[in-house]
Design a protein around this motif. Structure first.
Motif, PDB file in Angstrom:
ATOM      1  N   SER A 166      26.999  25.792  -2.108  1.00  0.00           N
ATOM      2  CA  SER A 166      26.970  26.915  -3.050  1.00  0.00           C
ATOM      3  C   SER A 166      28.336  27.201  -3.663  1.00  0.00           C
ATOM      4  N   PHE A 202      25.817  35.717  -2.136  1.00  0.00           N
ATOM      5  CA  PHE A 202      25.019  34.496  -2.014  1.00  0.00           C
ATOM      6  C   PHE A 202      25.156  33.934  -0.605  1.00  0.00           C
ATOM      7  N   THR A 213      17.894  35.146  -6.967  1.00  0.00           N
ATOM      8  CA  THR A 213      16.530  34.982  -7.482  1.00  0.00           C
ATOM      9  C   THR A 213      16.302  35.753  -8.774  1.00  0.00           C
ATOM     10  N   ARG A 252      14.481  28.593   1.611  1.00  0.00           N
ATOM     11  CA  ARG A 252      15.370  29.688   1.241  1.00  0.00           C
ATOM     12  C   ARG A 252      14.866  31.012   1.807  1.00  0.00           C
ATOM     13  N   GLU A 308      22.571  29.049  -1.374  1.00  0.00           N
ATOM     14  CA  GLU A 308      21.732  29.144  -2.564  1.00  0.00           C
ATOM     15  C   GLU A 308      21.874  27.925  -3.485  1.00  0.00           C
TER      16      GLU A 308
END
Length: 252
Positions: free
Chosen positions: A40, A8, A87, A198, A11
């Motif tokens: 995150s 990550f 995602t 993002r 995120e």
């Protein structure tokens, strides 16, 4: 034993939904921090306190090195394992029984088909954290051909996945998973400022040597190019509630 592994990088927008969705499904998770500067890591500590949080040894988004890192991690994990991006949401009609179903099928590795989630123009409002994201979105590009494996993800019991760059292919023997189970990939959904930011943050983290090898170039775009890509897909996205196989997931 079922383990989820993920890198990550900044995120904090998607992570709450992603963790609330996956923590009940997996026995264990290994979250690899690729230099995040947002909240995150704190979100992971709060929503998945029993999962492992470690720093990546790969500072840049180099597909080959990133995939080698996750394969090395896989070697220390037994049972079913899958590597997902933030995602990507693993969904099935079986819930926590999915891994028992996989055991009953008898294979060691399966390619899980991907649904690319794309919001139609002006259809949705922003989603809320009080509800699962997979229940708030139902437009996307459904894989009409069961053998269409591009962007699929592998779930397996091998020592490591043997992935090629990008983890969409493998040198290992596998089967296509044809039971009601998919990866819902939130590529262009929710389509809002947070998701646009993002996407735009990824390109600058790709090192020059990766780009020279034509790895990661699909992440290079400006805001205008990104909006153009979205509009093209928004014109063909479909309401998947009309598709029996999607309805069989029982998300609604």
């Amino acid at each position: 034993m079922a383990t989820l592994i993920s890198h990550f990088y900044n995120e904090e927008y998607l992570l709450p939904w992603w963790l609330m969705h996956h923590v009940p499904l997996f026995d264990y998770g290994i979250m690899i921090n690729r230099g995040s500067t947002d909240r995150s890591a704190d979100i992971i500590r709060k929503l998945a306190p029993h999962w492992e949080l470690r720093d990546s040894s790969v500072p840049d988004f180099h597909a080959v090195k990133v995939d080698k890192e996750v394969m090395d991690i896989e070697k220390g994990v037994s049972g079913w394992k899958i590597v997902l991006n933030i995602t990507e949401f693993l969904v099935s009609r079986y819930g926590i029984q999915l891994f028992q179903v996989l055991d009953s099928l008898g294979g060691k590795m399966y390619s899980v088909r991907t649904i690319t989630m794309v919001d139609p123009l002006g259809y949705y409002t922003d989603p809320i954290y009080a509800q699962p994201l997979v229940k708030q979105r139902y437009h996307g590009l459904f894989p009409a051909d069961p053998q269409a494996l591009y962007n699929g993800r592998f779930i397996h019991k091998y020592r490591s996945g043997g992935y090629t760059a990008g983890r969409h292919w493998t040198i290992k023997s596998y089967e296509v998973l044809l039971i009601p189970a998919f990866i819902m990939k939130f590529s262009f959904s929710p389509w809002n400022h947070a998701m646009i930011a993002r996407k735009l943050q990824i390109g600058p983290t790709i090192p020059e040597d990766a780009l020279k090898s034509n790895m990661g170039s699909h992440h290079l775009f400006n805001l205008h190019e990104l909006e153009t890509n979205y509009l093209a897909l928004a014109a063909i996205t479909e309401d998947m509630r009309r598709i029996p196989e999607f309805r069989s997931l029982r998300l609604r």
